[in-house]
Design a protein around this motif. Structure first.
Motif, PDB file in Angstrom:
ATOM      1  N   ILE A   1       0.873  -1.164   0.000  1.00  0.00           N
ATOM      2  CA  ILE A   1       0.000   0.000   0.000  1.00  0.00           C
ATOM      3  C   ILE A   1       0.914   1.219   0.000  1.00  0.00           C
ATOM      4  O   ILE A   1       1.792   1.346   0.867  1.00  0.00           O
ATOM      5  CB  ILE A   1      -0.935   0.010   1.220  1.00  0.00           C
ATOM      6  N   ALA A   2       0.753   2.054  -1.023  1.00  0.00           N
ATOM      7  CA  ALA A   2       1.631   3.216  -1.178  1.00  0.00           C
ATOM      8  C   ALA A   2       0.805   4.429  -1.586  1.00  0.00           C
ATOM      9  O   ALA A   2      -0.329   4.288  -2.048  1.00  0.00           O
ATOM     10  CB  ALA A   2       2.681   2.925  -2.244  1.00  0.00           C
ATOM     11  N   ILE A   3       1.401   5.588  -1.400  1.00  0.00           N
ATOM     12  CA  ILE A   3       0.779   6.806  -1.910  1.00  0.00           C
ATOM     13  C   ILE A   3       1.669   7.347  -3.023  1.00  0.00           C
ATOM     14  O   ILE A   3       2.878   7.116  -3.042  1.00  0.00           O
ATOM     15  CB  ILE A   3       0.561   7.876  -0.811  1.00  0.00           C
TER      16      ILE A   3
ATOM     17  N   PRO B   1       5.937   3.963  -0.114  1.00  0.00           N
ATOM     18  CA  PRO B   1       5.252   2.799   0.453  1.00  0.00           C
ATOM     19  C   PRO B   1       4.898   3.032   1.923  1.00  0.00           C
ATOM     20  O   PRO B   1       5.690   3.595   2.671  1.00  0.00           O
ATOM     21  CB  PRO B   1       6.281   1.677   0.300  1.00  0.00           C
ATOM     22  N   LEU B   2       3.692   2.609   2.308  1.00  0.00           N
ATOM     23  CA  LEU B   2       3.214   2.785   3.676  1.00  0.00           C
ATOM     24  C   LEU B   2       3.209   1.474   4.453  1.00  0.00           C
ATOM     25  O   LEU B   2       3.486   1.450   5.638  1.00  0.00           O
ATOM     26  CB  LEU B   2       1.807   3.381   3.682  1.00  0.00           C
TER      27      LEU B   2
ATOM     28  N   ALA C   1       3.243  -2.325   8.837  1.00  0.00           N
ATOM     29  CA  ALA C   1       3.484  -0.901   8.599  1.00  0.00           C
ATOM     30  C   ALA C   1       4.974  -0.643   8.436  1.00  0.00           C
ATOM     31  O   ALA C   1       5.805  -1.249   9.112  1.00  0.00           O
ATOM     32  CB  ALA C   1       2.939  -0.073   9.752  1.00  0.00           C
ATOM     33  N   ILE C   2       5.295   0.246   7.523  1.00  0.00           N
ATOM     34  CA  ILE C   2       6.674   0.693   7.354  1.00  0.00           C
ATOM     35  C   ILE C   2       6.870   1.837   8.343  1.00  0.00           C
ATOM     36  O   ILE C   2       6.236   2.883   8.236  1.00  0.00           O
ATOM     37  CB  ILE C   2       6.937   1.130   5.901  1.00  0.00           C
ATOM     38  N   ASP C   3       7.735   1.585   9.332  1.00  0.00           N
ATOM     39  CA  ASP C   3       7.957   2.565  10.391  1.00  0.00           C
ATOM     40  C   ASP C   3       8.756   3.767   9.887  1.00  0.00           C
ATOM     41  O   ASP C   3       8.488   4.900  10.277  1.00  0.00           O
ATOM     42  CB  ASP C   3       8.698   1.925  11.568  1.00  0.00           C
TER      43      ASP C   3
END
Length: 80
Positions: A11-13, A22-23, A34-36
């Motif tokens: 999931i990315a913006i 990337p989120l 979640a990518i911290d």
């Protein structure tokens, strides 16, 4: 340590200039990680073959290499 290429959902913006951030990584079982923090972003080749944009990330306080290659994402995984 040997690593393997694992294609994953991400999931990315995407901003108005086309830059992707990337989120989170969605694992094969549907669990979201979640990518911290993104530590580095650059063009790079992977140890497991393939190249693209490398996102060196912290996920659950572990450093992971996430790649965007053509139109899909993969992660270098210690397990096949």
């Amino acid at each position: 340590m040997r690593v393997f290429k694992k294609y994953v959902k991400v999931i990315a913006i995407c901003d108005e200039e086309g830059k992707q951030t990337p989120l989170c990584v969605v694992w094969l079982n549907g669990h979201k990680y979640a990518i911290d923090k993104i530590l580095e972003t650059r063009q790079a080749a992977s140890e497991v073959g393939g190249c693209g944009i490398l996102y060196r990330c912290l996920i659950n306080n572990k450093e992971r290499k996430l790649f965007y290659e053509v139109n899909r994402w993969f992660i270098e995984s210690p397990k096949p």
